[in-house]
Design a protein around this motif. Structure first.
Motif, PDB file in Angstrom:
ATOM      1  N   SER A 175       0.849  -1.196   0.000  1.00 25.66           N
ATOM      2  CA  SER A 175       0.000   0.000   0.000  1.00 25.66           C
ATOM      3  C   SER A 175       0.881   1.241   0.000  1.00 25.66           C
ATOM      4  O   SER A 175       2.053   1.189   0.350  1.00 25.66           O
ATOM      5  CB  SER A 175      -0.939   0.016   1.207  1.00 25.66           C
ATOM      6  OG  SER A 175      -0.204   0.127   2.401  1.00 25.66           O
ATOM      7  N   TYR A 214      -3.738  10.626  -2.522  1.00 24.03           N
ATOM      8  CA  TYR A 214      -3.594   9.442  -3.376  1.00 24.03           C
ATOM      9  C   TYR A 214      -3.384   8.241  -2.473  1.00 24.03           C
ATOM     10  O   TYR A 214      -2.637   8.305  -1.496  1.00 24.03           O
ATOM     11  CB  TYR A 214      -2.388   9.606  -4.302  1.00 24.03           C
ATOM     12  CG  TYR A 214      -2.102   8.378  -5.138  1.00 24.03           C
ATOM     13  CD1 TYR A 214      -2.824   8.123  -6.287  1.00 24.03           C
ATOM     14  CD2 TYR A 214      -1.106   7.492  -4.772  1.00 24.03           C
ATOM     15  CE1 TYR A 214      -2.568   7.006  -7.055  1.00 24.03           C
ATOM     16  CE2 TYR A 214      -0.844   6.363  -5.540  1.00 24.03           C
ATOM     17  CZ  TYR A 214      -1.569   6.129  -6.674  1.00 24.03           C
ATOM     18  OH  TYR A 214      -1.323   5.015  -7.435  1.00 24.03           O
ATOM     19  N   SER A 215      -4.053   7.153  -2.808  1.00 25.41           N
ATOM     20  CA  SER A 215      -3.825   5.907  -2.075  1.00 25.41           C
ATOM     21  C   SER A 215      -3.826   4.748  -3.068  1.00 25.41           C
ATOM     22  O   SER A 215      -4.536   4.762  -4.071  1.00 25.41           O
ATOM     23  CB  SER A 215      -4.892   5.688  -0.998  1.00 25.41           C
ATOM     24  OG  SER A 215      -6.163   5.561  -1.578  1.00 25.41           O
ATOM     25  N   LYS A 216      -3.008   3.776  -2.773  1.00 23.63           N
ATOM     26  CA  LYS A 216      -2.882   2.600  -3.635  1.00 23.63           C
ATOM     27  C   LYS A 216      -2.754   1.374  -2.754  1.00 23.63           C
ATOM     28  O   LYS A 216      -2.088   1.409  -1.721  1.00 23.63           O
ATOM     29  CB  LYS A 216      -1.656   2.720  -4.539  1.00 23.63           C
ATOM     30  CG  LYS A 216      -1.481   1.542  -5.462  1.00 23.63           C
ATOM     31  CD  LYS A 216      -0.299   1.735  -6.395  1.00 23.63           C
ATOM     32  CE  LYS A 216      -0.223   0.547  -7.357  1.00 23.63           C
ATOM     33  NZ  LYS A 216       0.809   0.725  -8.369  1.00 23.63           N
ATOM     34  N   GLU A 274      -5.183  -4.757  -7.616  1.00 23.27           N
ATOM     35  CA  GLU A 274      -4.396  -3.536  -7.723  1.00 23.27           C
ATOM     36  C   GLU A 274      -5.376  -2.384  -7.877  1.00 23.27           C
ATOM     37  O   GLU A 274      -6.037  -2.242  -8.899  1.00 23.27           O
ATOM     38  CB  GLU A 274      -3.439  -3.583  -8.904  1.00 23.27           C
ATOM     39  CG  GLU A 274      -2.497  -2.409  -8.908  1.00 23.27           C
ATOM     40  CD  GLU A 274      -1.330  -2.577  -9.856  1.00 23.27           C
ATOM     41  OE1 GLU A 274      -0.838  -1.538 -10.329  1.00 23.27           O
ATOM     42  OE2 GLU A 274      -0.934  -3.712 -10.118  1.00 23.27           O
ATOM     43  N   SER A 302      -6.286   1.891  -6.920  1.00 28.01           N
ATOM     44  CA  SER A 302      -5.796   3.197  -6.483  1.00 28.01           C
ATOM     45  C   SER A 302      -6.927   4.209  -6.577  1.00 28.01           C
ATOM     46  O   SER A 302      -7.901   4.011  -7.294  1.00 28.01           O
ATOM     47  CB  SER A 302      -4.600   3.653  -7.321  1.00 28.01           C
ATOM     48  OG  SER A 302      -4.990   3.910  -8.650  1.00 28.01           O
ATOM     49  N   GLU A 303      -6.765   5.264  -5.817  1.00 33.36           N
ATOM     50  CA  GLU A 303      -7.784   6.303  -5.751  1.00 33.36           C
ATOM     51  C   GLU A 303      -7.088   7.645  -5.580  1.00 33.36           C
ATOM     52  O   GLU A 303      -6.235   7.804  -4.712  1.00 33.36           O
ATOM     53  CB  GLU A 303      -8.683   6.005  -4.550  1.00 33.36           C
ATOM     54  CG  GLU A 303      -9.880   6.870  -4.414  1.00 33.36           C
ATOM     55  CD  GLU A 303     -10.738   6.421  -3.246  1.00 33.36           C
ATOM     56  OE1 GLU A 303     -11.390   5.367  -3.347  1.00 33.36           O
ATOM     57  OE2 GLU A 303     -10.734   7.128  -2.227  1.00 33.36           O
ATOM     58  N   THR A 304      -7.428   8.606  -6.425  1.00 34.27           N
ATOM     59  CA  THR A 304      -6.945   9.975  -6.288  1.00 34.27           C
ATOM     60  C   THR A 304      -8.143  10.849  -5.953  1.00 34.27           C
ATOM     61  O   THR A 304      -9.188  10.744  -6.596  1.00 34.27           O
ATOM     62  CB  THR A 304      -6.276  10.469  -7.593  1.00 34.27           C
ATOM     63  OG1 THR A 304      -5.240   9.564  -7.955  1.00 34.27           O
ATOM     64  CG2 THR A 304      -5.697  11.856  -7.415  1.00 34.27           C
TER      65      THR A 304
END
Length: 177
Positions: free
Chosen positions: A10, A37-39, A60, A62-64
């Motif tokens: 993460s 941002y998170s992944k 996989e 992610s979120e911005t």
């Protein structure tokens, strides 16, 4: 006999700026602009004694998030404060995961690439100080989410009692979507 190897990863980052402006000694506005941002990744491998290793599950995502918020507060007198404001958040979503089926083919569970959604919130809150130890907050909260076009208007209230300077008891009630 088989083994399961799980791996997770993460990452996260936040950048923002805030500004506060006083119109008068009793009225101010706070504004915040931010991006976060998170992944997250996950992988599960199955290993069998008499067969090659297989990727059983993979994720996989992610979120911005781009955020803009502003809050206007006005102290009406020593006992009453009125606040109103809004929050606008734009989400860019990338969600992808898959799982191995019994026939050794993969099935996508989620496959969202570059989907955008907007969460808009507006609120009004009234604070009344009965005494220095007893505060009540009441308010309304509005929310609109563009991904599924849902919206709600929610009442909220809370009570704070501070019998000593470093101690307080809080209770609240409201709808939260």
């Amino acid at each position: 006999r088989d083994n399961l190897d799980l791996r997770f990863g993460s990452g996260m980052g936040v950048l923002g700026i805030s500004h506060q402006y006083f119109f008068t000694s009793n009225t101010r506005i706070n504004t915040v602009v931010a991006v976060s941002y998170s992944k997250a990744t996950a992988k599960a491998d199955s290993a069998y004694l008499n067969a090659p290793a297989l990727n059983y599950y993979g994720d996989e995502s992610s979120e911005t998030k781009y955020s803009f918020s502003s809050r206007l507060s006005h102290k009406m007198n020593a006992k009453n404060i009125l606040s109103t404001g809004f929050i606008a958040e734009l989400y860019q979503l990338f969600y992808s995961d898959s799982v191995l089926l019994p026939d050794y083919s993969y099935r996508k569970i989620t496959d969202v690439k570059g989907e955008n959604s907007l969460l808009f919130q507006a609120f009004a809150q009234f604070q009344h100080k009965f005494t220095d130890e007893l505060l009540v907050y009441t308010g309304l909260h509005y929310q609109l989410y563009s991904l599924n076009n849902s919206q709600s208007i929610e009442p909220r209230a809370s009570l704070k009692w501070s019998p000593k300077p470093k101690h307080s008891f809080n209770t609240g009630i409201g709808l939260h979507s």
